[in-house]
Design an enzyme around this catalytic site. Structure first.
Site, PDB file in Angstrom:
ATOM      1  N   ASP A  87       0.726  -1.321   0.045  1.00 24.15           N
ATOM      2  CA  ASP A  87       0.019   0.136  -0.066  1.00 24.15           C
ATOM      3  C   ASP A  87       0.923   1.293  -0.110  1.00 24.15           C
ATOM      4  OD1 ASP A  87       0.448   0.371   2.828  1.00 24.15           O
ATOM      5  OD2 ASP A  87      -0.599  -1.187   3.205  1.00 24.15           O
ATOM      6  N   GLU A 100      21.859 -20.630 -19.200  1.00 26.65           N
ATOM      7  CA  GLU A 100      21.241 -19.746 -18.263  1.00 26.65           C
ATOM      8  C   GLU A 100      22.146 -18.716 -17.445  1.00 26.65           C
ATOM      9  OE1 GLU A 100      17.213 -22.589 -17.496  1.00 26.65           O
ATOM     10  OE2 GLU A 100      18.955 -22.867 -16.269  1.00 26.65           O
TER      11      GLU A 100
END
Ligand code: DGJ
Length: 731
Positions: free
Chosen positions: A536, A616
């Site tokens: 928030d 990777e």
């Protein structure tokens, strides 16, 4: 002039660059809402109020025999309560005699330079770039000594208006507040949809859109936190509004606890919008002379659709809510050991992860849960913030220094607000946990919640945090919180009133965070509550980034990050590349795609890099280089949502820098079909008159052409493959 007041001091118009907001104190003293929308010249719009005698809508005594004056339909800024407005009220007061009526009448106003602050709670603050202005309107309750101050903040250039309110007991006897929302507003005309962001743990902030009718649309939380289930933010928009067009209003709550947010049409089809602390489990006693402050709501209006609305929120939260040295500084690319080891780690494992990470260019190791007390699973140890030197094979000082010698920063996980029953802390202070006498406590993740309203609890935690942080080289803290709160009860003097406890808990958390940052201002704090359970605006005041979700599946993240992007800037979104098959969903997604999705956030890794292939590893190097090179475009650029989850077979988004010199578009193929047809995407945000080279195929076209005709990728993407395409301005 951002705040315009009429000569008689009763008409108030707030102007931002593109919007205006108008209120009027009518002859009886009711503060009416007249308008919020496209910028006007501030003319008096009170002729929009059309009064009729509406049956069963009664009249206050001051209206005399005029049956057309009814609080039951007048559009108000602070609705009366229990005196004939039968819609939802905003401030409910129980007076000493037990009655609950409140009629708020205009008293006075004040205009001041600079933004207002709220004691103990976050609020937007002024910067060199923009200083806000504040209008304070005081209303008095007709038959008591209660006063309400409505606070309006205006950030003109940022297109932002804020609201908050204060209730003051000016009388001689205490009053009980039973409901105090932060704002109420009645939009007199128009039909609206409400967009809100709902979900669950590990699947937060899925955007949903519903028409607002008389049944109303209401979201909220009574979990003690803002919650995974509903984010404390909502958008009201015209039914035809989309990313590029239509009226949109945003409401973003600067608070991390229980909240309610609603929009509902009344009998006249006016829309009442409200936001504030949830009235359930809430009451607050105001002794004579005391003031209660309701948290801030950030409002914005856009007549140009959702993208422009989001942009205003991204800027204001990034610039006027996030604080500290990490506000703009490039955040280190981190590796977190959680999904790599969970609780099963020792020094060797950590060093192996760290040395591989350092070799690949990662800039910080974060040691997650399990380094303290007795904590080999999630059933014990919370509260015992003492280093487990046996498990770490030495002190944290040694470990952190060793990590620094590898050229990396070091970060540490805490969950300060919690306690395990199997912990020394709980054994010593069982009364510090929230439990109700005579009731077996409810557990969440087998843990209890500390009463953060108690000063002794906060003192203990600050002392423990200080001890750990002063004795090791720590650059970052992840502040976690892993359950919803219930069993609200406290007998501690000062926090004994149960109805106040949820709110006092939140204030306690803010106070501890403030104290912590005052002692360790250099720390990069990452908020977390089982991922995004406390994502928030208020938490951004303390932590400029928040772990977005415990779900690291790149495909699920597309919709989670999409929903998050309506209000929160990309710089706030913690996003990591994790292992495949993904631990939450079992899905496998190419490494490149995982990187491209995580790069739309505060980028990092969360897997054992010793377990990935050489190819990777090479991609890790490339991803880190790209992230460094693209950092300011991603974190400070304008963000565009180009698609919607569930519509079509790919997702796409774009960043454009402020000067419109450089853009980056990412596409992820979410579905695939036999005999595939090419996809096509729009491009946004370029300067129509300038030429741009597309780095995918070298084509040079005008911005107008890229934006008008769009772009077709030069290859077919397989399911879950991604493509990043840059545009660079040529002239
Ligand atoms: C929940 C967090 O969201 C995870 O990232 C991890 O830190 C765990 N808690 C640790 O318990």
């Amino acid at each position: 002039m951002a705040i315009q007041i009429s000569e008689n001091g009763r008409l108030f118009t707030l102007h931002t660059k593109n919007s205006s907001y108008q209120m009027f104190a009518d002859p009886f003293g009711t503060l009416l809402h007249l308008y919020y929308g496209k910028r006007t010249d501030g003319e008096n719009l009170s002729d929009l109020i059309f009064r009729t005698d509406m049956g069963f809508s009664g009249n206050p005594p001051e209206a005399g025999s005029d049956r057309t004056y009814s609080l039951d339909y007048l559009p108000q800024e602070l609705p009366s309560s229990g005196v004939g407005d039968y819609r939802d009220d905003c401030v409910r007061i129980r007076h000493a005699d037990g009655s609950c009526a409140a009629r708020f009448l205009f008293d006075s106003f004040q205009v001041s330079k600079g933004s207002y602050s709220l004691p103990g709670m976050p609020a937007l603050y002024d910067t060199d770039a923009e200083t806000g202005e504040t209008l304070t309107i005081t209303l008095r309750e007709a038959c008591s000594d209660v006063r309400v101050q409505l606070l309006y903040g205006v950030f003109e250039q940022a297109d932002i208006i804020t609201r908050a309110l204060k209730v003051w007991n000016g009388g001689q006897t205490p009053v009980d507040l039973e409901k105090v929302l932060s704002m109420s507003m009645d939009i007199p005309f128009g039909d609206f949809d409400m967009i809100y962001f709902a979900g669950r743990h590990a699947m937060e902030r899925t955007a949903e859109r519903l028409p607002v009718r008389r049944a109303g649309v209401r979201i909220g939380s009574v979990r003690g936190t803002s919650s995974h289930q509903y984010n404390p933010a909502m958008i009201l928009c015209s039914p035809n509004a989309d990313e590029d067009a239509g009226d949109c209003y945003g409401f973003c709550f600067v608070y991390s606890g229980n909240f309610t947010a609603s929009a509902q049409q009344d009998q006249r089809n006016q829309t009442r919008i409200q936001m504030g602390i949830h009235p359930d489990f809430f009451s607050f006693r105001l002794a004579p002379g005391e003031v209660f402050c309701a948290p801030q709501v950030i409002l914005s209006y856009s007549s140009r659709g959702l993208t422009a609305l989001s942009r205003s929120y991204h800027r204001i939260l990034r610039e006027h809510m996030c604080r500290g040295p990490w506000k703009h500084a490039r955040r280190p690319v981190l590796i977190n050991n959680w999904e790599a080891t969970y609780f099963d780690f020792n020094r060797e494992k950590l060093l192996a992860i760290a040395s591989q990470a350092a070799e690949l260019g990662i800039e910080m190791l974060v040691l997650d849960d399990g380094w303290f007390g007795k904590r080999d699973d999630d059933n014990s140890g919370l509260g015992d913030w003492f280093v487990n030197t046996e498990k770490l094979g030495g002190t944290l000082t040694d470990l952190s220094e060793q990590i620094h010698r590898m050229g990396m920063k070091f970060g540490l996980w805490f969950e300060p607000e919690m306690v395990s029953e199997d912990s020394d802390l709980y054994r010593a202070h069982p009364d510090w946990a929230l439990t109700i006498p005579g009731r077996e406590p409810n557990r969440g993740r087998n843990q209890l919640v500390l009463n953060m309203a108690r000063p002794d609890v906060r003192d203990y935690l600050l002392e423990r945090l200080t001890d750990i942080l002063s004795n090791a080289k720590i650059d970052y803290v992840k502040w976690d919180m892993n359950r919803s709160i219930c069993d609200i009860f406290s007998s501690c003097p000062g926090t004994e009133r149960t109805g106040e406890l949820y709110h006092r808990y939140v204030l306690g958390v803010y106070e501890l965070l403030e104290g912590f940052l005052a002692r360790f201002p250099h720390i990069l704090l990452e908020g977390c509550s089982g991922g995004g359970g406390r994502f928030d605006a208020a938490m951004l005041y303390y932590s400029p980034q928040i772990w977005c979700s415990d779900n690291t599946d790149a495909i699920n993240r597309l919709s989670i990050q999409y929903g998050t992007s309506f209000f929160y800037p990309v710089s706030a979104v913690g996003a990591h590349v994790s292992a495949c098959p993904n631990h939450q969903t079992g899905r496998s997604v190419p490494f490149r795609t995982r990187g491209d999705v995580a790069m739309a956030g505060s980028f990092g890794y969360e897997l054992d890099l010793n377990q990935i292939t050489d190819e990777e590893k090479e991609q890790v190097r490339e991803q880190i280089n790209s992230f460094r090179y693209l950092y300011s475009l991603i974190h400070e650029g304008d963000y565009y949502r180009l698609t919607e989850p569930g519509k079509g077979d790919f997702m796409a988004w774009e960043f454009v820098d402020e000067n419109r010199d450089h853009a980056m578009l990412t596409i992820v193929q979410t579905e695939s079909f036999g005999n595939p047809v090419p996809i096509h995407t729009v491009v946004k945000g370029l300067d129509p008159a300038k030429k741009y080279r597309c780095l995918m195929n070298g084509a040079v076209r005008s911005g107008a052409s890229w934006m008008g005709a769009g772009l077709t990728p030069d290859r077919i993407l397989k399911q879950y493959e991604s493509l990043v395409i840059e545009f660079v301005r040529e002239s």
